[in-house]
Design an enzyme around this catalytic site. Sequence first.
Site, PDB file in Angstrom:
ATOM      1  CB  SER A 235       1.986   4.130  -6.221  1.00  0.00           C
ATOM      2  OG  SER A 235       0.899   4.191  -5.322  1.00  0.00           O
ATOM      3  CE  LYS A 236       2.184  12.423  -7.272  1.00  0.00           C
ATOM      4  NZ  LYS A 236       2.448  13.825  -7.523  1.00  0.00           N
ATOM      5  NE  ARG A 237      -3.057   3.336  -8.386  1.00  0.00           N
ATOM      6  CZ  ARG A 237      -3.184   2.176  -7.759  1.00  0.00           C
ATOM      7  NH1 ARG A 237      -4.252   1.936  -7.041  1.00  0.00           N
ATOM      8  NH2 ARG A 237      -2.245   1.264  -7.843  1.00  0.00           N
ATOM      9  CG  ASP A 245       3.783  15.942  -4.742  1.00  0.00           C
ATOM     10  OD1 ASP A 245       3.095  16.919  -5.071  1.00  0.00           O
ATOM     11  OD2 ASP A 245       3.551  14.780  -5.119  1.00  0.00           O
TER      12      ASP A 245
END
Length: 466
Positions: A235-237, A245
């Site tokens: 997850s990006k979180r 990226d």
Amino acid sequence: MHVGNLRTALYEYLVAKSQGGKFILRIEDTDQERKVDGAVDLIYRTLERAGLLHDEGPDVGGDFGPYVQSERLGMYLPYAEQLVKEGKAYYCFCSKERLQSLKDNDEFGTGYDRHCRDLPKEEVERLLASGAEYVIRQKMPLEGSTTFEDAVFGTITVENSELQDQILIKADGFPTYNFANVIDDHTMNITHVVRGCEYLSSTPKYNLLYEAFGWEKPVYIHLTPVMKDATRKLSKRHGDPGFEDLIAQGYLAEAIINYVALVGWSPGNDREFFTMDELKEAFSIEGLSKSPAIFDETKLRWMNAEYIRKLSPEEYIRHAEPYLEAAGCGHMDKSIFARILQPRTEVFTDITETVAFLAKMDEDYSVDLYTNKKSKTNPELCRDILAAVIPELEALPEWTETALHDFLMNYAAEHGMKNGTLLWPVRIAMSGKTVTPGGAIEIAALLGREEALRRLHHGLDKLNNM
Ligand code: ZN
């Protein structure tokens, strides 16, 4: 776009292309609270860069537009009203407060109590005429079960008693996500729905809507999540890199796509390298995995290095150029860089660090570096070698790789020295490092006469002042 979403898009694309279908881009933007600035541009950018070119969409058009959900808002209410007329949906006039108190007292998670499901017709008409606020809910069957086939997970059966009378049209007149989805998928002729398995449990609700309308259901393909490790999803979180990226970290789009295709899909053999065209050819729904797959960055790095090695020197330089510029080496001979860097580059961002010493070296290196067992050198010997060879290098009429090579090889032969014994002090003096891309000859050519000689003199001074 995080890697999980990219993979879903890739599998959608491959499902479509492997069966001669079309890949359709629809922007679902009706949830205003979840709207993020720039998100749509990011989708376009990512799909294009990843090579997932859509056949229909907001920008390229198509026969089933509009392709942006907020431009379709007028289309949903009539479908919901049709279901109300047919007794398959109903108006719910419950206040927010009433629904909230249901929620607050709901220890069994049973949800909405179907209070308005059987309101008398006259009461409904009276409330509508009075302008009372309402939502439209789907009437779920109270008994029996709903079964559907998922292409990955097989037969899934859910007891109807577990299904809530879900809202189709909200109080603001806008459709819910689930309802808009079904209407759009049907009216846009969608045949295959590929999505995360978090939607598995709501699929019976979708199917009951298709049945209520008497429409043909799409094929469902639910995907297991992409995992960071055995315990959590990517997850990006949590700071896991997204597609852009990874590109910024020096990965090639083709390598990312190739690797991501294999996270959750297998061609049925141990083949690992696929171009997009080869994926279209090899892909089959049967190869999708039922168990979650782990995104292994080390494996991606390895695959990226393999892709980099396959580039032509020109392509390699095109990708490497920004990193050479950033390191202050943009003016140096690119063909030498291609030759010495390409075999060892795993990700392009590594380059900046690898070549930094060419732009600016650490001149405070220790004279201990001149000691090397294999080359049989020590600081005293290196001092004598540099003192003798520098004047001859200064006298070289030409400062090219070939001229440097021929001169140094001859010099070693004439003086009965191993090449390594001569080249060691020359390379240490020009780099201040024991490990460098390329050897003394390449480094001298890259630096150019003036800087190479300046560094050699500095090395000699250092050895003279031990
Ligand atoms: Zn109600």
